[in-house]
Design a protein around this motif. Structure first.
Motif, mmCIF file in Angstrom:
data_model
loop_
_atom_site.group_PDB
_atom_site.id
_atom_site.type_symbol
_atom_site.label_atom_id
_atom_site.label_comp_id
_atom_site.label_asym_id
_atom_site.label_seq_id
_atom_site.Cartn_x
_atom_site.Cartn_y
_atom_site.Cartn_z
ATOM 1 N N HIS A 24 0.840 -1.205 0.000
ATOM 2 C CA HIS A 24 0.000 0.000 0.000
ATOM 3 C C HIS A 24 0.874 1.255 0.000
ATOM 4 O O HIS A 24 0.654 2.174 -0.780
ATOM 5 C CB HIS A 24 -0.931 -0.021 1.216
ATOM 6 N N ARG A 25 1.882 1.278 0.855
ATOM 7 C CA ARG A 25 2.764 2.453 0.938
ATOM 8 C C ARG A 25 3.551 2.648 -0.357
ATOM 9 O O ARG A 25 3.758 3.781 -0.789
ATOM 10 C CB ARG A 25 3.699 2.325 2.134
ATOM 11 N N ALA A 26 3.984 1.566 -0.973
ATOM 12 C CA ALA A 26 4.687 1.675 -2.256
ATOM 13 C C ALA A 26 3.756 2.253 -3.322
ATOM 14 O O ALA A 26 4.177 3.057 -4.158
ATOM 15 C CB ALA A 26 5.224 0.306 -2.682
ATOM 16 N N TRP A 27 2.484 1.841 -3.295
ATOM 17 C CA TRP A 27 1.481 2.369 -4.232
ATOM 18 C C TRP A 27 1.331 3.875 -4.055
ATOM 19 O O TRP A 27 1.325 4.638 -5.016
ATOM 20 C CB TRP A 27 0.152 1.656 -4.009
ATOM 21 N N GLY A 34 1.849 6.764 -11.196
ATOM 22 C CA GLY A 34 1.764 8.050 -11.873
ATOM 23 C C GLY A 34 0.372 8.610 -12.071
ATOM 24 O O GLY A 34 0.214 9.649 -12.709
ATOM 25 N N ARG A 35 -0.649 7.965 -11.523
ATOM 26 C CA ARG A 35 -2.021 8.455 -11.698
ATOM 27 C C ARG A 35 -2.311 9.699 -10.857
ATOM 28 O O ARG A 35 -3.171 10.487 -11.203
ATOM 29 C CB ARG A 35 -3.016 7.368 -11.318
ATOM 30 N N ALA A 36 -1.616 9.825 -9.712
ATOM 31 C CA ALA A 36 -1.947 10.886 -8.766
ATOM 32 C C ALA A 36 -0.711 11.328 -8.009
ATOM 33 O O ALA A 36 0.274 10.596 -7.934
ATOM 34 C CB ALA A 36 -2.994 10.384 -7.769
ATOM 35 N N THR A 60 -4.887 15.069 -9.172
ATOM 36 C CA THR A 60 -4.947 14.292 -10.411
ATOM 37 C C THR A 60 -5.453 15.184 -11.532
ATOM 38 O O THR A 60 -5.959 16.273 -11.301
ATOM 39 C CB THR A 60 -5.889 13.074 -10.284
ATOM 40 N N ARG A 61 -5.351 14.672 -12.753
ATOM 41 C CA ARG A 61 -5.873 15.416 -13.901
ATOM 42 C C ARG A 61 -7.395 15.344 -13.973
ATOM 43 O O ARG A 61 -8.045 16.287 -14.380
ATOM 44 C CB ARG A 61 -5.261 14.880 -15.191
ATOM 45 N N THR A 62 -7.958 14.187 -13.561
ATOM 46 C CA THR A 62 -9.398 13.974 -13.705
ATOM 47 C C THR A 62 -9.940 13.181 -12.521
ATOM 48 O O THR A 62 -9.187 12.523 -11.793
ATOM 49 C CB THR A 62 -9.719 13.167 -14.980
ATOM 50 N N ALA A 104 6.105 12.265 -5.051
ATOM 51 C CA ALA A 104 6.825 13.352 -5.734
ATOM 52 C C ALA A 104 5.886 14.041 -6.708
ATOM 53 O O ALA A 104 5.130 13.383 -7.424
ATOM 54 C CB ALA A 104 8.041 12.811 -6.465
ATOM 55 N N ARG A 105 5.919 15.355 -6.722
ATOM 56 C CA ARG A 105 5.065 16.101 -7.665
ATOM 57 C C ARG A 105 5.612 15.941 -9.073
ATOM 58 O O ARG A 105 6.810 15.932 -9.287
ATOM 59 C CB ARG A 105 5.019 17.586 -7.282
ATOM 60 N N HIS A 106 4.691 15.838 -10.028
ATOM 61 C CA HIS A 106 5.068 15.644 -11.455
ATOM 62 C C HIS A 106 5.652 16.917 -12.017
ATOM 63 O O HIS A 106 5.266 17.979 -11.789
ATOM 64 C CB HIS A 106 3.867 15.244 -12.293
#
Length: 106
Positions: A24-27, A34-36, A60-62, A104-106
């Motif tokens: 869970h933490r790795a997710w 990269g989804r969020a 997220t984007r959406t 990390a922020r994209h």
């Protein structure tokens, strides 16, 4: 876009949470591949202090990306999560006040 994610767990899942916490933490750290960006998150407790779920503030984007992040969490994949709530946050949400995001922020 920013969202409040609340995941409520099935009762009596403490051992399962312990077993799958590292995945869970790795997710979370990966942002769900990269989804969020997870700005902040933690466990949810009931009034007696028992674990009942987890929450996160997501960028997220959406809305669909926020849902995909929540649904892809290993806690959900192994049947710990009973329900997921995704709530959009207003444009006035001050995300910059969270100085150390969990992803990390994209």
């Amino acid at each position: 876009m920013f969202f409040l994610m609340r995941c409520f767990h099935h009762p009596n899942k403490d051992l399962d949470r312990d077993e799958h916490r590292s995945a869970h933490r790795a997710w979370v750290q990966s942002g769900g591949e990269g989804r969020a960006v997870v700005l902040i998150g933690s466990g949810l407790l009931d009034q007696a202090g028992n674990a009942i779920g987890n929450f996160g503030i997501l960028q997220t984007r959406t809305l669909q990306d926020a849902k995909a992040f929540a649904e892809g969490d290993p806690f959900n994949a192994v049947g710990i999560v009973a329900t997921i709530e995704i709530t959009p946050l207003p444009d006035s949400f001050q995300a910059d006040r969270i100085s150390d995001p969990m992803t990390a922020r994209h």
